[in-house]
Motif scaffolding. Sequence first.
Motif, PDB file in Angstrom:
ATOM      1  N   ASP A  57      -4.189  -5.582  -1.507  1.00  0.00           N
ATOM      2  CA  ASP A  57      -4.660  -5.931  -2.851  1.00  0.00           C
ATOM      3  C   ASP A  57      -3.577  -5.722  -3.901  1.00  0.00           C
ATOM      4  N   TYR A  58      -2.681  -4.798  -3.648  1.00  0.00           N
ATOM      5  CA  TYR A  58      -1.586  -4.478  -4.551  1.00  0.00           C
ATOM      6  C   TYR A  58      -0.501  -3.798  -3.743  1.00  0.00           C
ATOM      7  N   GLU A  59       0.720  -3.804  -4.242  1.00  0.00           N
ATOM      8  CA  GLU A  59       1.827  -3.190  -3.514  1.00  0.00           C
ATOM      9  C   GLU A  59       1.623  -1.685  -3.383  1.00  0.00           C
ATOM     10  N   PHE A  60       2.066  -1.152  -2.271  1.00  0.00           N
ATOM     11  CA  PHE A  60       1.968   0.280  -1.960  1.00  0.00           C
ATOM     12  C   PHE A  60       0.511   0.737  -1.930  1.00  0.00           C
ATOM     13  N   SER A  61      -0.350  -0.076  -1.324  1.00  0.00           N
ATOM     14  CA  SER A  61      -1.780   0.228  -1.297  1.00  0.00           C
ATOM     15  C   SER A  61      -2.202   1.107  -0.121  1.00  0.00           C
ATOM     16  N   ALA A  62      -1.320   1.373   0.824  1.00  0.00           N
ATOM     17  CA  ALA A  62      -1.685   2.165   1.995  1.00  0.00           C
ATOM     18  C   ALA A  62      -1.589   3.665   1.701  1.00  0.00           C
ATOM     19  N   SER A  63      -2.527   4.404   2.250  1.00  0.00           N
ATOM     20  CA  SER A  63      -2.488   5.863   2.150  1.00  0.00           C
ATOM     21  C   SER A  63      -1.690   6.419   3.326  1.00  0.00           C
ATOM     22  N   LEU A  64      -1.362   7.686   3.270  1.00  0.00           N
ATOM     23  CA  LEU A  64      -0.630   8.328   4.366  1.00  0.00           C
ATOM     24  C   LEU A  64      -1.471   8.308   5.646  1.00  0.00           C
ATOM     25  N   ASP A  65      -2.785   8.469   5.514  1.00  0.00           N
ATOM     26  CA  ASP A  65      -3.673   8.389   6.681  1.00  0.00           C
ATOM     27  C   ASP A  65      -3.627   7.001   7.309  1.00  0.00           C
ATOM     28  N   GLU A  66      -3.599   5.964   6.477  1.00  0.00           N
ATOM     29  CA  GLU A  66      -3.536   4.598   6.992  1.00  0.00           C
ATOM     30  C   GLU A  66      -2.211   4.331   7.691  1.00  0.00           C
TER      31      GLU A  66
END
Length: 80
Positions: A57-66
């Motif tokens: 949906d937007y840049e840098f949208s992933a979490s560390l868990d993902e």
Amino acid sequence: MSRANSDAARMRRLKRIATRKGVTIMTILKSTPRTRAHGGYMVRDAQSKAILLGNADYEFSASLDEVDDYLSADGSGDQE
């Protein structure tokens, strides 16, 4: 939380795994309210430079868990 389980230690471990898999974990330099709430990471193919995770949906949208789940998903046993 012990130092061995800190986010910094986890990130170092994930970067080692990512290197073996031929990908790069990118972190956002200047956070936004959106990335502070959830995200701040992208995974990029080291050779083609294609974004593999964290640009939905937007840049840098992933979490560390993902990122962790993504790197563990293929079941290749790269966990340390």
